[in-house]
Design an enzyme around this catalytic site. Structure first.
Site, PDB file in Angstrom:
ATOM      1  NE  ARG A 266      -2.337   0.606   3.779  1.00 59.84           N
ATOM      2  CZ  ARG A 266      -1.727   1.278   4.742  1.00 59.84           C
ATOM      3  NH1 ARG A 266      -1.388   2.536   4.570  1.00 59.84           N
ATOM      4  NH2 ARG A 266      -1.427   0.696   5.889  1.00 59.84           N
ATOM      5  CG  HIS A 270      -6.003   1.939   6.649  1.00 59.47           C
ATOM      6  ND1 HIS A 270      -6.018   0.635   6.225  1.00 59.47           N
ATOM      7  CD2 HIS A 270      -7.185   2.138   7.290  1.00 59.47           C
ATOM      8  CE1 HIS A 270      -7.152   0.059   6.587  1.00 59.47           C
ATOM      9  NE2 HIS A 270      -7.878   0.962   7.224  1.00 59.47           N
ATOM     10  CE1 TYR A 279       1.541   2.468   8.291  1.00 57.89           C
ATOM     11  CE2 TYR A 279       0.373   4.132   9.577  1.00 57.89           C
ATOM     12  CZ  TYR A 279       0.468   3.335   8.442  1.00 57.89           C
ATOM     13  OH  TYR A 279      -0.490   3.425   7.462  1.00 57.89           O
TER      14      TYR A 279
END
Length: 375
Positions: A266, A270, A279
């Site tokens: 990805r 998100h 992160y």
């Protein structure tokens, strides 16, 4: 990202661990087992796959921009996962049924969903965007993994009716830790349901690496449910097409379910409410950009002697048309009437719903009275 961190993500992809027909440089690799499944895919077909990936990436970028401009409440980007979605969707037959999560915009595009139908839910203008029976695709499921149970139920029904159709359930790596997905795997295996479980392992269940969920490749979980599991390079559209054709074919022949783990990445957040920089590192993203699915197929087409000037012009024109249709479509979506929230909740009217409708109507009327008093 340190080597130990990289190991924790579960994304170390050894060439012998994945089905791969096109590598990151666009070089073709022979595979005696899966080459026959794409023997009919000529250069023209690959140009078509390239065009569709370019189009859906443009649609994704436009939708992200529309959210930033306040036209959408939220948007879950798919950038980086185009090959996994386009390749698998091209393997489907018209009578197959798709059960997806909320990121499979490319699947919807290939099933004939219009841009305004795709965006209406994310704009907050409708509870669902299209007729699932017409498109042979259920509306996106926000509840993580629940669509896997729906796919199995549909497949069991198709089997009982002696249909040759199969279903496919799309979900992410995070969904494999949900009870719904595991229950679906049990039912599918027990009843030899003609269903394919397609896991897009994009590395992150929102902000947690997949290595926190599984110490082994996710495809190996299929062993415990008595079905074949296979890992495929999810950035290789040709390999994804081959593997999905194989899985759907065995399902249609009555050999039961299969589990596909498409290892991809990805590239965006998100959702547009997420900040992936919290992160993951820029180095990690840069490493995966080198494996870009569109760039990979573009390189293979160039090496195959395709007229790349014409290929690029055709893809850009198609993307421009789709983007214009999307922007025109979103401005044409009407704001829903407040009472329409009760439409299509149940197949038949019932007293419980009528009581809620009556209360809400009186609530809205209270605001009208206040407005009258103010004037």
């Amino acid at each position: 990202m340190t080597p130990s961190d990289r190991e924790a993500t579960g994304l170390l992809t050894r060439p012998d661990d994945l089905v791969r027909l096109l590598d990151a440089t666009g070089r073709r690799h022979a595979n005696p087992e899966f080459d026959p499944w794409v023997a009919d895919v000529d250069v023209d077909a690959l140009v078509d796959l390239h065009r569709e990936m370019v189009v859906v990436r443009r649609l994704d970028a436009e939708a992200t921009a529309l959210q930033r401009q306040g036209e959408l409440a939220l948007w879950p980007p798919l950038a980086g996962q185009e090959a996994a979605q386009i390749g698998s969707a091209r393997a489907l037959h018209d009578d197959d049924f798709v059960f997806s999560s909320y990121r499979e915009h490319a699947i919807a595009w290939l099933r004939g969903v219009r841009p305004d139908e795709l965006l209406s839910v994310w704009r907050g203008a409708a509870a669902s965007g299209w007729d699932p029976y017409e498109k042979r695709m259920a509306i996106p499921n926000i509840i993580i993994g629940a669509q896997s149970l729906h796919a199995v139920g549909w497949a069991m029904g198709a089997k009982w009716e002696a249909s040759s159709a199969a279903s496919i359930a799309y979900f992410g790596d995070g969904a494999t830790s949900e009870g719904d997905v595991n229950e679906a795997l049990v039912f599918a295996s027990s009843f030899d349901a003609p269903v394919v479980f397609f896991c897009q392992n994009n590395g992150w269940a929102i902000s947690e690496p997949v290595g926190l969920q599984s110490k082994q490749p996710l495809a190996r979980r299929a062993d415990g449910f008595g079905m074949p599991g296979i890992r495929v390079d999810g950035n290789d559209v040709l390999a994804v097409l081959a593997v999905t054709r194989w899985a759907l074919d065995r399902a249609r022949r009555g050999e039961g379910p299969a589990f596909i783990e498409a290892v991809t990445y990805r590239m965006g957040p998100h959702t547009t409410a997420d900040d992936p920089k919290r992160y993951r590192t820029d180095d990690d993203l840069a490493e995966w950009r080198e494996r870009d699915p569109i760039t990979r197929l573009h390189a293979f087409l160039a090496a195959s002697g395709a007229d790349m000037e014409a290929v690029d012009a055709d893809a850009k024109a198609a993307a421009d048309r789709a983007a214009a249709e999307l922007r025109a479509g979103i401005t044409a979506i009407p704001d829903p009437e407040p009472m329409s929230v009760f439409d299509h909740v149940y197949a038949e009217p019932n007293s419980h719903l009528e009581r809620q409708r009556d209360r809400y109507a009186r609530y809205l009327a209270m605001f009208d009275e206040s407005a009258e008093g103010a004037r």
